[in-house]
Scaffold this motif. Structure first.
Motif, PDB file in Angstrom:
ATOM      1  N   VAL A  91      10.621   8.400  -7.931  1.00  0.00           N
ATOM      2  CA  VAL A  91      11.405   7.180  -7.751  1.00  0.00           C
ATOM      3  C   VAL A  91      10.470   6.089  -7.259  1.00  0.00           C
ATOM      4  O   VAL A  91       9.885   6.205  -6.172  1.00  0.00           O
ATOM      5  N   SER A  92      10.307   5.029  -8.060  1.00  0.00           N
ATOM      6  CA  SER A  92       9.437   3.913  -7.700  1.00  0.00           C
ATOM      7  C   SER A  92      10.303   2.708  -7.357  1.00  0.00           C
ATOM      8  O   SER A  92      11.178   2.308  -8.149  1.00  0.00           O
ATOM      9  N   TRP A  93      10.051   2.112  -6.163  1.00  0.00           N
ATOM     10  CA  TRP A  93      10.838   0.963  -5.701  1.00  0.00           C
ATOM     11  C   TRP A  93       9.882   0.003  -4.975  1.00  0.00           C
ATOM     12  O   TRP A  93       9.217   0.396  -4.031  1.00  0.00           O
ATOM     13  N   LEU A  94       9.837  -1.232  -5.444  1.00  0.00           N
ATOM     14  CA  LEU A  94       8.911  -2.226  -4.898  1.00  0.00           C
ATOM     15  C   LEU A  94       9.643  -3.313  -4.116  1.00  0.00           C
ATOM     16  O   LEU A  94      10.767  -3.697  -4.452  1.00  0.00           O
ATOM     17  N   PHE A  95       8.946  -3.833  -3.092  1.00  0.00           N
ATOM     18  CA  PHE A  95       9.387  -5.029  -2.380  1.00  0.00           C
ATOM     19  C   PHE A  95       8.617  -6.260  -2.862  1.00  0.00           C
ATOM     20  O   PHE A  95       9.139  -7.367  -2.850  1.00  0.00           O
TER      21      PHE A  95
END
Length: 329
Positions: A91-95
């Protein structure tokens, strides 16, 4: 993201008791991160809160790296060559920033802030992750989900989803997996899961109705946050056992606070984690490593990356043992 440690340890452990013998709710368990450099002298450093000696899993969530804000002019950003995965979903999640993803399924996608990329390794997949030239500051989380035994050898897959923001009094939520506050993600998982970004306004408080059958983890990105009465600092992960139907969050900061909320029912299986593989036995890991080193069809090929793939590290001179969280008292 790959675990690019050149001498990866067997990633196992267990937790202390979650409730006392009177049945009273135990306080939030605070998991502190350890710094892990990814690569050479100019490489990024990530803060890893799962797995560790205090806890292996939160639901099926088994790996949590938190990184940035990272000035790519200094670190060189992210450049992870082709590498394998088995028995998990990434799971890739960026700010902030942007990452180019390529995999052996043929997927070519960009990871951007507020957009979910979920890749299913199953029996085997390979992929690359490279921050784009437009990226100046890289900041986000990389998470892994262990697949249950019946789906551990499922076919490789890739999903992309952009969740709509949900605005509550004093907070904004983006639910990328599962359901929360009326928002439901369409992304397929193999066990019930919750994954959400929550941004709290300065000094805001928020009470969320959550699934009492889930255990939860609150990973703080920025701000001073309280979960119940327990303070958490940036990069710490607060663990809340199942049995709680509400979750109280408070931002004690003068600026906004941001957390990633993870959840799922307790994962009742033991796993072996080593490098980028999840199996159930030592032999599972040996077989996956050999298949990668021999470049078998199990993992396929990633096209479009201008470089060699990552070699697998040498296995430790010991038998890898399956572990899980300890049984409840």
């Amino acid at each position: 993201m790959s675990n690019t440690e050149t001498r990866p340890a067997e990633m196992l452990c267990g937790s202390p008791a979650e409730r006392d013998r009177t049945g009273a709710e135990a306080p939030v368990e605070v998991l502190t991160p350890r710094d892990v450099p990814l690569g050479g002298p100019r490489a990024m450093t990530v803060r890893r809160t799962l797995p560790q000696r205090a806890r292996t899993l939160i639901g099926a969530w088994c790996f949590a790296d938190h990184y940035g804000p990272d000035d790519v002019a200094h670190s060189g950003g992210m450049d992870v060559a082709p590498h394998p995965h088995t028995g998990l979903q990434t799971v890739s999640w960026l700010f902030s920033g942007e990452i180019e993803h390529r995999d052996s399924l043929g997927s070519h996608a960009l990871v951007r802030p507020g957009e979910l990329n979920l890749m299913t390794g199953g029996h085997g997949i390979a992929h690359t992750e490279v921050s784009t030239p437009r990226t100046t500051v890289l900041h986000g989380v990389q998470l892994w989900v262990a697949l249950p035994e019946e789906h551990r050898h499922t076919a490789r897959d890739f999903q992309h989803h952009v969740p709509e923001p949900v605005r509550l009094d004093g907070a904004v939520l983006r639910v990328f997996l599962g359901s929360l506050a009326g928002a439901v993600s369409p992304v397929r998982t193999f066990t019930p899961l919750l994954g959400a970004e929550i941004v709290l306004e300065p000094h805001a408080t928020l009470t969320l109705a959550v699934d009492a059958g889930f255990e939860h983890g609150v990973l703080v990105d920025e701000g001073d946050v309280r979960v119940g009465g327990t303070p958490l600092r940036p990069a710490e992960l607060g663990y809340v056992p199942d049995g709680c139907g509400t979750l109280d969050l408070a931002n004690a900061s003068d600026g906004p606070a941001r957390v990633v909320l993870l959840g799922g029912p307790p994962f009742g299986e033991e796993i072996v984690m080593w490098w980028n593989f999840i199996g159930r036995t030592h032999d599972d890991i040996v077989e996956a490593r050999e298949d990668w080193e021999k470049a078998t069809e199990r993992f396929g090929a990633v096209h479009g990356y201008p470089g060699e793939r990552l070699p697998a590290p040498v296995l430790p001179n010991a038998t890898l043992s399956p572990r899980g969280n300890p049984p409840r008292p």
